[in-house]
Write an enzyme that holds these catalytic residues in place. Structure first.
Site, short mmCIF file in Angstrom:
data_model
loop_
_atom_site.label_atom_id
_atom_site.label_comp_id
_atom_site.label_asym_id
_atom_site.label_seq_id
_atom_site.Cartn_x
_atom_site.Cartn_y
_atom_site.Cartn_z
N HIS A 271 0.97 -1.22 -0.19
CA HIS A 271 -0.02 0.14 0.02
C HIS A 271 1.03 1.28 0.08
O HIS A 271 2.04 1.46 0.65
CB HIS A 271 -0.90 0.02 1.30
CG HIS A 271 -2.08 0.86 1.17
ND1 HIS A 271 -2.14 2.27 1.13
CD2 HIS A 271 -3.42 0.87 0.82
CE1 HIS A 271 -3.09 2.80 1.11
NE2 HIS A 271 -3.84 1.89 0.84
N ASP A 328 -8.03 -4.93 -0.39
CA ASP A 328 -8.63 -5.96 -1.37
C ASP A 328 -8.09 -7.52 -1.36
O ASP A 328 -8.66 -8.30 -1.83
CB ASP A 328 -7.94 -5.59 -2.58
CG ASP A 328 -8.56 -4.09 -3.00
OD1 ASP A 328 -7.62 -3.20 -3.48
OD2 ASP A 328 -9.68 -3.98 -3.01
#
Ligand code: SDX
Length: 390
Positions: A271, A328
């Site tokens: 991320h 996700d």
């Protein structure tokens, strides 16, 4: 050029705006909407309640929430002529491409929602967007299945409507499973906003030219589609299924993800901001176990995901780069257990992110942010005399 231009690829170290909406702390893995922790909101609030909080800045009273829901219900009918547009797509079209096109097309049928000059017009455009986006998002699925398109049922709640819009068939009655409705409500909350991510920055950029709300959201849908962004939830499931088909050899895929000559990345990992666990991933992982257990779903893919996560968290390459599971990584496993088809996973992300996009667009307009127009460092040809090459 006045002053020095510094190039910051991917804007990794650039701030684009001041905002009061969402706070992230990437080191500590903290996410808050308008000061409330994501853990509290996911546990104690509903999706429309959180949408109201993001867009208008405060948690609604019972009366304000009812008014907001009723004002959304005024706009849940989508112009029948929109069906001509969806009929122009092949059944095989990816739902995100259809959704982006239909969202932009809403402008044609709601021209007044384009340039909002006052609070009343802005509020109406917001309610229209919340109402119609949900319906057209489900139409993308119905179209791909060759099913008739459903209408919003104003006697039902927002998330319950999502289920009936998606799965109700004319051949018989339909009742949404309340366990699934609850799980989706929580998932939509967890996706609702995330400060200046790629798609939200896109919504702000397009909105900064005073293009209408539908056009700005349509652009956000296109940005979210990418596999490095919202498209990752679909890519995670495809990756896990590939590992499963390949005999569940997670180490082989970890090695691929570390091989610089191999473009393969561990989807659902890493991320830009979180250099610790994505707090949403923790909540979704717990929910995945609960939902699959409650529904009695025994999905080998969940075991593969846990095995892959455990191996990656032990691995020097991932640890040294602070690569952890993101939002996700587990969401697709729940969507699959809820009967959502894989190519609709990113549409689910878009439905959840819609109130965040709206809130950020509203803040950008209310703050009278200037049109987005960065500079560059020119590295092309110096002046040269025209000599045709013909
Ligand atoms: C979302 O921004 C947001 O807030 C997004 C989001 C939201 O709510 O809006 O949180 C939603 O988009 C989550 C992210 C979903 N995407 C994926 O899961 C795709 C896989 N992840 C990566 O592509 C990547 O981690 C990104 C895109 C998420 C972040 O990329 P960055 O910040 O540009 O980091 P990078 O590509 O510079 O990577 C740093 C290093 C590199 O190695 P080195 O060059 O230092 O040797 O880490 C490696 C990368 O190769 N790396 C990975 C990896 N992610 C980063 N290696 C293998 N697998 C991965 N997933």
């Amino acid at each position: 050029l006045t002053g020095v231009i510094t190039i910051d690829p991917g804007y990794k170290n650039s701030g684009s705006c001041k905002s009061e909406i969402t706070f992230l702390d990437g080191e500590l893995g903290i996410l808050r909407y308008r000061g409330y922790s994501i853990e509290d909101l996911a546990e104690k609030a509903g999706f429309l309640e959180v949408s109201y909080l993001l867009i208008f800045g405060e948690l609604p009273t019972a009366q304000q929430l009812e008014q907001f829901e009723n004002d959304i219900k005024k706009h849940t009918l989508v112009n029948e002529e929109m069906k001509n547009i969806i009929d122009g797509f092949p059944k095989t079209a990816h739902p995100m491409g259809v959704l982006s096109a239909l969202t932009s097309a809403l402008t044609a049928f709601n021209p007044k929602a384009v340039n909002v000059e006052n609070e009343k017009e802005m509020y109406e455009a917001i309610c229209k967007t919340m109402a119609k986006f949900l319906v057209i998002a489900t139409w993308t699925y119905r179209k791909s299945m060759g099913y008739p398109l459903n209408y919003y049922d104003n006697t039902k709640g927002y998330v319950e409507n999502f289920m009936q819009l998606m799965f109700q068939l004319p051949t018989g009655p339909y009742k949404a499973n309340p366990i699934i409705v609850d799980a989706l409500d929580k998932l939509f909350i967890l996706h609702a906003d995330h400060e200046q991510n790629c798609s939200t920055s896109t919504v702000r950029m397009v909105g900064s030219s005073h293009a209408g709300l539908f056009a700005s959201i349509s652009a956000g849908v296109s940005a979210l589609w990418g596999p490095l962004h919202g498209g990752a939830n679909q890519a995670v499931l495809e990756m896990l299924e590939e590992i499963n088909k390949d005999g569940g050899d997670t180490d082989k895929f970890l090695a691929k993800a570390k091989d610089k000559n191999d473009p393969f990345r561990l989807m659902g990992f890493g991320h830009r901001v979180y250099k610790n666990f994505d707090p949403r991933a923790k909540i979704i992982k717990k929910a995945a176990n609960e939902v699959l257990e409650t529904l009695g779903v025994d999905d080998p893919i969940l075991e593969i995901a846990k095995k892959l996560e455990a191996a990656a968290l032990e691995d020097e390459y991932f640890k040294s780069r602070n690569l952890y599971p993101n939002v996700d990584f587990y969401s697709g496993i729940i969507y699959r257990a809820l009967g959502i088809p894989t190519d609709m996973f990113t549409v689910m992300f878009a439905i959840g992110r819609l109130p965040g996009w709206i809130a950020q667009w509203k803040e950008m307009r209310e703050n009278k942010e200037p049109i987005g127009r960065p500079r560059q460092i020119y590295t092309g040809h110096p002046l040269r005399e025209f000599k045709s090459n013909k």
